[in-house]
Write a protein that holds these residues in place. Structure first.
Motif: not given
Length: 369
Positions: A25-53
């Protein structure tokens, strides 16, 4: 009118290992929010990406090491004609010309840049064109540059593929749908530096750090200083200031994804205004990772994104799409299909909270370092 907002999305659930993690369900919610961002803005900020500091800090240090070199030293690594690799000095291009829109004040964008990317040698056994997979130029005058840039490149390549997995879920596509279109992707990292030496230019009319444009490929992962400058064109025809949140990476879609989704998702116009504060041009750094797809992948409307006969774009390969935009940048002739974006740029109004503008007859800008 809806207030302009770039959503912040925690993509951490897609980085959890395990056979059932992606169907959670957590991934499903991420996918839903990505779809909404891509439909409405075309931009998003992502956290939790684990790119090392350490990778991000190393990248910032690499940019400082190279761009602090004297111009004549940097010019030794200037990119060859036709190869998108190496150094581009200030005012050597104008990205708005990729839409056929002349630069503001008729002066090219004042940023300088260094670009590295995928090489043909990374994919033995494939006959890949140099135009898309040129060898890299590495500056030996900045000895710490290559290792730091390669580490960051590896990290954001992985995150781009994670994001594409989530996007496939958001579009209701089969797992691995994009794999065969991205297994020798034209990936590139363009590192930008927005600053000019004191007395380099006189401000005459509007000065543009990077002209209005859309990106060309699938998606872009952007790291940037938390310094004003980036602006996104909203549906209200206004330019809106966008700054990355702490620890976040900015993500925007490119033309390939907009075409694939038959404009269900947006390849959003954006630009960089010079960060001028109290008459000074503040230094600003950014690094845009372009995840573009295979040069020979065909871009045509995806299942579920169109009704028969309602395809908005003819089929085109990734390389053909990029070449058309680059040709526009070099010649000023808008590629086919860019007239809509060009009209939006020309009709856009001032940003909602624009940085202070120079006076009609400004003094030479000072540069804060």
């Amino acid at each position: 009118m809806t207030e302009f907002h770039v959503p912040t999305i925690d993509i951490g659930p897609y980085l959890v290992s395990g056979a059932t993690a992606r169907t959670s369900p957590d991934c499903a919610e991420v996918a839903r929010r990505i779809d909404q961002a891509c439909r409405e803005v075309g931009f998003m900020q992502v956290t939790g990406h684990r790119v090392a500091d350490s990778a991000i800090e190393g990248l910032a240090a690499a940019l400082d090491e190279f761009f602090s070199l004297p111009l004549e030293r940097k010019a030794a690594y200037r990119r060859d004609a036709g190869d998108n690799r190496g150094y581009a000095p200030p005012k050597s291009e104008s990205l708005s010309m990729s839409l056929g829109v002349p630069p503001a004040g008729m002066m090219n964008d004042f940023y300088e840049a260094f670009t590295v990317g995928a090489e043909a040698g990374w994919y033995p056994g494939l006959d890949l064109p140099r135009s898309s997979y040129a060898p890299n130029t590495w500056p030996d005058a900045a000895p710490g540059f290559r290792a730091a840039v390669e580490e960051y490149f590896s990290e954001v390549t992985y995150i781009s593929r994670v994001l594409l997995t989530a996007m496939a879920d958001a579009l209701g596509l089969d797992p691995g749908y994009f794999d065969a279109m991205t297994d020798h992707s034209i990936d590139a990292l363009k590192m930008n530096h927005y600053a000019l030496p004191e007395g380099e230019i006189e401000l005459a009319g509007e000065l543009m750090g990077m002209g209005a444009h859309t990106d060309f490929g699938i998606l872009t992962v952007l790291w940037a200083d938390q310094v004003p400058g980036l602006q996104v064109l909203g549906s209200d025809r206004r330019w809106h200031d966008v700054q990355p949140a702490d620890g976040a990476l900015l993500i925007n879609l490119g033309d390939a994804m907009a075409r694939w989704t038959n404009d269900r998702w947006m390849s959003t116009l954006h630009r960089v205004n010079p960060p001028i504060v109290d008459g000074r041009i503040l230094r600003r750094r950014s690094a845009a990772f372009f995840f573009d797809g295979n040069h020979d992948a065909v871009i045509e409307a995806l299942p579920g994104c169109y009704e028969p006969g309602q395809e908005l774009y003819p089929p085109i390969t990734v390389a053909e799409n990029i070449s058309a935009k680059v040709a526009g940048l070099k010649t000023g002739r808008a590629p086919a299909g860019a007239d809509r974006e060009a009209a939006r740029v020309l009709a856009a109004t001032a940003p909602s909270s624009a940085p202070a503008a120079p006076s009609a007859a400004p003094a030479r800008p000072r540069v804060e370092r």
